[in-house]
Scaffold this motif. Structure first.
Motif, short mmCIF file in Angstrom:
data_model
loop_
_atom_site.label_atom_id
_atom_site.label_comp_id
_atom_site.label_asym_id
_atom_site.label_seq_id
_atom_site.Cartn_x
_atom_site.Cartn_y
_atom_site.Cartn_z
N TYR A 171 0.81 -1.21 0.00
CA TYR A 171 0.00 0.00 0.00
C TYR A 171 0.85 1.27 0.00
CZ TYR A 171 -4.01 -2.94 1.20
OH TYR A 171 -5.01 -3.88 1.18
N THR A 172 2.10 1.15 0.43
CA THR A 172 2.93 2.35 0.61
C THR A 172 3.10 3.13 -0.68
OG1 THR A 172 4.13 1.24 2.40
CG2 THR A 172 5.14 3.21 1.45
N LEU A 173 3.57 2.45 -1.73
CA LEU A 173 3.82 3.14 -3.00
C LEU A 173 2.53 3.65 -3.63
CD1 LEU A 173 6.56 0.82 -4.55
CD2 LEU A 173 6.86 3.05 -3.48
N GLN A 174 1.45 2.85 -3.49
CA GLN A 174 0.18 3.26 -4.08
C GLN A 174 -0.36 4.53 -3.41
OE1 GLN A 174 -2.84 0.25 -3.87
NE2 GLN A 174 -4.50 1.63 -4.43
N VAL A 175 -0.37 4.53 -2.09
CA VAL A 175 -0.88 5.70 -1.37
C VAL A 175 0.04 6.90 -1.56
CG1 VAL A 175 -1.44 6.63 0.91
CG2 VAL A 175 -2.08 4.29 0.33
N ARG A 176 1.34 6.64 -1.61
CA ARG A 176 2.29 7.75 -1.83
C ARG A 176 2.00 8.43 -3.17
NH1 ARG A 176 8.75 7.48 -3.16
NH2 ARG A 176 9.15 9.71 -2.88
N ARG A 177 1.78 7.63 -4.20
CA ARG A 177 1.49 8.21 -5.51
C ARG A 177 0.18 9.00 -5.48
NH1 ARG A 177 1.66 3.88 -7.97
NH2 ARG A 177 -0.56 3.39 -8.07
N ASN A 178 -0.82 8.46 -4.80
CA ASN A 178 -2.11 9.16 -4.71
C ASN A 178 -1.99 10.48 -3.95
OD1 ASN A 178 -3.31 7.06 -6.09
ND2 ASN A 178 -3.99 6.00 -4.23
N ILE A 179 -1.17 10.48 -2.89
CA ILE A 179 -1.00 11.71 -2.12
C ILE A 179 -0.27 12.76 -2.92
CG2 ILE A 179 0.18 12.71 -0.11
CD1 ILE A 179 -0.38 10.12 1.38
N ASN A 180 0.76 12.36 -3.65
CA ASN A 180 1.52 13.32 -4.46
C ASN A 180 0.68 13.88 -5.61
OD1 ASN A 180 3.83 13.09 -2.90
ND2 ASN A 180 4.68 11.44 -4.13
N TYR A 213 -2.65 14.38 -5.09
CA TYR A 213 -3.87 14.75 -4.37
C TYR A 213 -4.43 16.07 -4.92
CZ TYR A 213 -6.95 15.25 -0.31
OH TYR A 213 -8.04 15.37 0.53
N LYS A 214 -5.73 16.08 -5.22
CA LYS A 214 -6.35 17.25 -5.85
C LYS A 214 -6.83 18.28 -4.83
CE LYS A 214 -7.79 14.69 -9.98
NZ LYS A 214 -8.92 14.27 -10.84
N GLY A 215 -7.03 17.85 -3.60
CA GLY A 215 -7.55 18.78 -2.60
C GLY A 215 -6.60 19.93 -2.30
N GLU A 216 -5.29 19.63 -2.24
CA GLU A 216 -4.26 20.64 -2.00
C GLU A 216 -2.91 20.02 -2.35
OE1 GLU A 216 -3.27 21.44 2.19
OE2 GLU A 216 -4.78 19.93 2.72
N PRO A 217 -1.90 20.84 -2.62
CA PRO A 217 -0.60 20.30 -2.98
C PRO A 217 0.11 19.65 -1.78
CG PRO A 217 -0.49 22.69 -2.86
CD PRO A 217 -1.93 22.31 -2.70
N LEU A 218 0.24 18.33 -1.79
CA LEU A 218 0.86 17.60 -0.71
C LEU A 218 2.07 16.81 -1.22
CD1 LEU A 218 -2.29 16.13 1.11
CD2 LEU A 218 -0.98 18.18 1.70
#
Length: 441
Positions: A273-282, A284-289
């Motif tokens: 899950y780490t790489l998948q969630v990391r990619r989704n966070i980077n 992320y449309k809500g704000e630049p994370l």
């Protein structure tokens, strides 16, 4: 054995020049070993500061800047993460735990970190070691604070004492919250990490500090617990329960309803899950994370500092070479003055190879004594400087025996000193053959 005794007596007869040479070698050895031990200690200390954390998430900035600010309390992030984004991300599939952190406040130069009870449950350092309490317990409400071991030790604090948190980082505090004293309820055991130099308070306390800084006013129960004693809105309860999600067990008087946090740490049920969630966070449309993997970013940090490490090592090696060249110069300078001595040795039966061995032994003895004395000076200096490096820079050094690499460095110095001794030994051999049984001055 006779040649060795003769070499020792010869060194003693020239003790002034030999002592100066031996002292320079000892200093250079101490410097070389110290730089190497500090280099390795710094790497180990940085690597042991955080473990078991899969991702660190913060506002979009540089990877190294996010790591240094959120974990090592070095520098700061100009932007923050909204509480709504944090709530959204922590409920995603595969997330085992999260630790919100809020930085930006201080107490007498020490960093103040706002968090919740998950910090004490899930934060790991070293080889996945959990935080332990030296005294007391974790905070239970917005008026309580838990100290790192160094904070308590250096400032002389104890359980039950009231302290005042200041708004602002480092020694520059813009507002002292004398009207909101906090009670010390826990002191953490030493970890050798920035945790020791940190004061830990509930997130709701951070809200209180910031609210007081912008508009000083009496703190109501709603500010401390998130509930107004005179009003009750079912809609508010629904929003509150949704906001805390997987942290339903977390009392509202520890979290409240913060608008933003500095960053948060994440752990996952599976590495997949780490790489998948990391990619989704980077993305992320809500704000630049930005989501970083601590181990990978630490590796990048050391690669960036690799040139500095090499320069320090090169500098210490140059100092060693200069000291060995000083020994060579001393031996060569005194060689002409010793031709009478060498001729006398020839007259009592010494052969040219005896003379060669004698000069070689002298260089080896000086180098060996310099290495031994340098090692003693190294451990003495280490004993003195260890507390300073730990308290001021968070670098933990050990009094452990010399590592194989450090022994290799000493072996290289011994070999270099012996090889340099062959030059005056070869000249003495030549003098011995040229002079024969005669005495030339």
């Amino acid at each position: 054995m006779t040649l060795l005794k003769l070499a020792l007596k010869s060194c003693w007869n020239r003790r002034t020049s030999v002592l100066l040479t031996f002292f320079t070698i000892a200093i250079s050895v101490m410097l070389l070993l110290s730089i190497e031990r500090v280099r390795m200690g710094a790497k180990s200390s940085f690597s042991n500061t955080i473990s078991g954390t899969d991702l660190i998430v913060g506002a979009r900035t540089g990877d190294i800047q996010l790591l240094l600010s959120s974990v090592f309390r070095i520098g700061h992030n100009n932007n923050a993460v909204s509480w709504q984004s944090y709530q959204d991300i922590k409920h995603r599939k595969g997330v085992a735990w999260t630790i919100p952190i809020s930085l930006g406040d201080s107490h007498k130069g020490y960093a103040v970190l706002g968090t919740d009870s998950s910090y004490f449950d899930h934060y790991r350092y070293g080889k996945k070691q959990a935080l332990q309490f030296q005294a007391g317990r974790a905070f239970h409400n917005g008026k309580e604070v838990v100290l790192g071991s160094e904070v308590a030790d250096k400032l002389g604090y104890h359980l039950g004492q009231n302290i005042v948190i200041s708004h602002g980082m480092g020694n520059t505090s813009f507002h002292h919250h004398d009207d909101n004293p906090m009670t010390i309820v826990g002191i953490l055991a030493p970890t050798g990490t920035p945790v020791d130099k940190t004061l830990h308070i509930p997130l709701i306390a951070v809200d209180m500090i910031h609210a007081s800084a912008s508009a000083p006013r009496a703190i109501t129960r709603k500010q401390v617990t998130g509930n107004d004693p005179h009003e009750h809105d079912p809609h508010d309860d629904h929003h509150h329960n949704h906001a805390h999600g997987s942290l339903d067990s977390e009392p509202s008087d520890l979290v409240g309803n913060p608008k933003q946090i500095t960053a948060f740490l994440m752990g996952f049920d599976s590495p997949l899950y780490t790489l998948q969630v990391r990619r989704n966070i980077n993305q992320y449309k809500g704000e630049p994370l930005l989501a970083i993997m601590p181990t990978v970013t630490l590796k990048e940090l050391w690669e960036m500092l690799d040139i500095v490490e090499k320069l320090l090592l090169l500098f210490s090696i140059v100092v060693v070479i200069i000291s060995l060249l000083g020994m060579l110069t001393t031996l060569l300078a005194t060689l002409s003055q010793r031709r009478r001595e060498l001729a006398i040795l020839r007259s009592v039966g010494a052969r040219p190879w005896h003379i060669f061995s004698l000069l070689s032994f002298e260089a080896t003895i000086i180098t060996l004594l310099g290495c031994v004395s340098g090692t003693v000076l190294f451990y003495t200096g280490l004993f003195v400087i260890m507390p300073v490096l730990q308290s001021q820079f968070g670098v933990n050094l050990s009094m452990a025996p010399l590592s194989p690499y450090e022994l290799t460095l000493l072996g290289g110095i011994m070999l270099s000193g012996t090889l340099m001794g062959l030059i005056p030994a070869a000249r003495a051999y030549y003098y011995s053959l040229a002079d024969g049984m005669s005495i030339k001055i």
